[in-house]
Write a protein that holds these residues in place. Sequence first.
Motif, PDB file in Angstrom:
ATOM      1  N   LEU A 126       0.829  -1.213   0.000  1.00 17.52           N
ATOM      2  CA  LEU A 126       0.000   0.000   0.000  1.00 17.52           C
ATOM      3  C   LEU A 126       0.864   1.264   0.000  1.00 17.52           C
ATOM      4  O   LEU A 126       0.350   2.363   0.100  1.00 17.52           O
ATOM      5  CB  LEU A 126      -0.934   0.016   1.219  1.00 17.52           C
ATOM      6  N   THR A 131       0.982   6.512   4.229  1.00 14.71           N
ATOM      7  CA  THR A 131       0.596   6.897   2.870  1.00 14.71           C
ATOM      8  C   THR A 131      -0.918   7.069   2.807  1.00 14.71           C
ATOM      9  O   THR A 131      -1.642   6.546   3.659  1.00 14.71           O
ATOM     10  CB  THR A 131       1.013   5.822   1.850  1.00 14.71           C
ATOM     11  N   PRO A 132      -1.407   7.781   1.817  1.00 13.21           N
ATOM     12  CA  PRO A 132      -2.859   7.939   1.678  1.00 13.21           C
ATOM     13  C   PRO A 132      -3.595   6.596   1.574  1.00 13.21           C
ATOM     14  O   PRO A 132      -4.671   6.431   2.165  1.00 13.21           O
ATOM     15  CB  PRO A 132      -3.018   8.765   0.397  1.00 13.21           C
ATOM     16  N   ARG A 133      -3.018   5.628   0.861  1.00 13.96           N
ATOM     17  CA  ARG A 133      -3.680   4.309   0.734  1.00 13.96           C
ATOM     18  C   ARG A 133      -3.767   3.609   2.081  1.00 13.96           C
ATOM     19  O   ARG A 133      -4.790   3.001   2.406  1.00 13.96           O
ATOM     20  CB  ARG A 133      -2.938   3.416  -0.264  1.00 13.96           C
ATOM     21  N   THR A 134      -2.699   3.677   2.859  1.00 14.54           N
ATOM     22  CA  THR A 134      -2.707   3.044   4.177  1.00 14.54           C
ATOM     23  C   THR A 134      -3.688   3.753   5.102  1.00 14.54           C
ATOM     24  O   THR A 134      -4.430   3.097   5.848  1.00 14.54           O
ATOM     25  CB  THR A 134      -1.289   3.026   4.787  1.00 14.54           C
ATOM     26  N   ARG A 135      -3.737   5.080   5.057  1.00 15.92           N
ATOM     27  CA  ARG A 135      -4.708   5.808   5.886  1.00 15.92           C
ATOM     28  C   ARG A 135      -6.130   5.452   5.482  1.00 15.92           C
ATOM     29  O   ARG A 135      -6.996   5.246   6.336  1.00 15.92           O
ATOM     30  CB  ARG A 135      -4.454   7.314   5.801  1.00 15.92           C
ATOM     31  N   ALA A 136      -6.403   5.336   4.180  1.00 10.99           N
ATOM     32  CA  ALA A 136      -7.739   4.949   3.710  1.00 10.99           C
ATOM     33  C   ALA A 136      -8.073   3.519   4.159  1.00 10.99           C
ATOM     34  O   ALA A 136      -9.203   3.243   4.596  1.00 10.99           O
ATOM     35  CB  ALA A 136      -7.827   5.065   2.194  1.00 10.99           C
ATOM     36  N   PHE A 137      -7.109   2.620   4.058  1.00 11.86           N
ATOM     37  CA  PHE A 137      -7.288   1.233   4.506  1.00 11.86           C
ATOM     38  C   PHE A 137      -7.596   1.204   6.003  1.00 11.86           C
ATOM     39  O   PHE A 137      -8.515   0.513   6.452  1.00 11.86           O
ATOM     40  CB  PHE A 137      -6.026   0.433   4.179  1.00 11.86           C
ATOM     41  N   THR A 138      -6.856   1.978   6.778  1.00 11.10           N
ATOM     42  CA  THR A 138      -7.082   2.060   8.224  1.00 11.10           C
ATOM     43  C   THR A 138      -8.470   2.601   8.518  1.00 11.10           C
ATOM     44  O   THR A 138      -9.173   2.096   9.405  1.00 11.10           O
ATOM     45  CB  THR A 138      -5.996   2.942   8.882  1.00 11.10           C
ATOM     46  N   ASP A 139      -8.898   3.616   7.780  1.00 15.90           N
ATOM     47  CA  ASP A 139     -10.242   4.174   7.968  1.00 15.90           C
ATOM     48  C   ASP A 139     -11.316   3.127   7.676  1.00 15.90           C
ATOM     49  O   ASP A 139     -12.323   3.034   8.393  1.00 15.90           O
ATOM     50  CB  ASP A 139     -10.456   5.403   7.079  1.00 15.90           C
ATOM     51  N   GLU A 140     -11.118   2.342   6.619  1.00 18.87           N
ATOM     52  CA  GLU A 140     -12.089   1.298   6.265  1.00 18.87           C
ATOM     53  C   GLU A 140     -12.148   0.220   7.357  1.00 18.87           C
ATOM     54  O   GLU A 140     -13.228  -0.220   7.742  1.00 18.87           O
ATOM     55  CB  GLU A 140     -11.739   0.660   4.917  1.00 18.87           C
ATOM     56  N   THR A 142     -11.365   0.588  10.494  1.00 14.94           N
ATOM     57  CA  THR A 142     -11.974   1.210  11.671  1.00 14.94           C
ATOM     58  C   THR A 142     -13.489   1.271  11.526  1.00 14.94           C
ATOM     59  O   THR A 142     -14.222   0.976  12.487  1.00 14.94           O
ATOM     60  CB  THR A 142     -11.392   2.624  11.889  1.00 14.94           C
TER      61      THR A 142
END
Length: 164
Positions: A126, A131-140, A142
């Motif tokens: 990611l 990274t933005p992808r990792t933050r988006a993955f973390t948000d999903e 969560t």
Amino acid sequence: MGKASTGPTPGYLVWRLANKWRVAVDRALAPLGLTHAQYALVASLHGMQRGGERPSQRRLADHTGLEALYVSKLARALDSAGLIERTRDPRDPRAVQLALTEEGQTVTRQAIVVVQELLGQLLEPLGGLDTPRTRAFTDELTALLDVPLAPSPPHHERTRRATP
């Protein structure tokens, strides 16, 4: 009826990823004498202590999402290993408070470094940890974890519904 999916379901993929992560953490922490579950306890305890808290086993169970009986078993093993100390709560004699020993703090700090390096490897596809992808993955993730589970119906209702 909807079309059957040809690929793996999201539930299966989450299960596989969780198992992959657990095995990887168990292997990486074995030289420190910790399992993944023990790490979840000592790392959480480390963070809570840094915030000035001396949590009870119940509070730590709630924080980690582990069953209270399992936390009790893990805490006894970690106490025997000299990594934590268990004491009775002076305000509630039924409650047991937990704290890392000096050795426990040292081992936990080492374990956190090991797990952070491992997390970096796992998240490399990611783009890495921040990274933005990792933050988006973390948000999903969560969002999925924040959905409360519906209570299970009593056993007799499940069996009655299952039979026509």
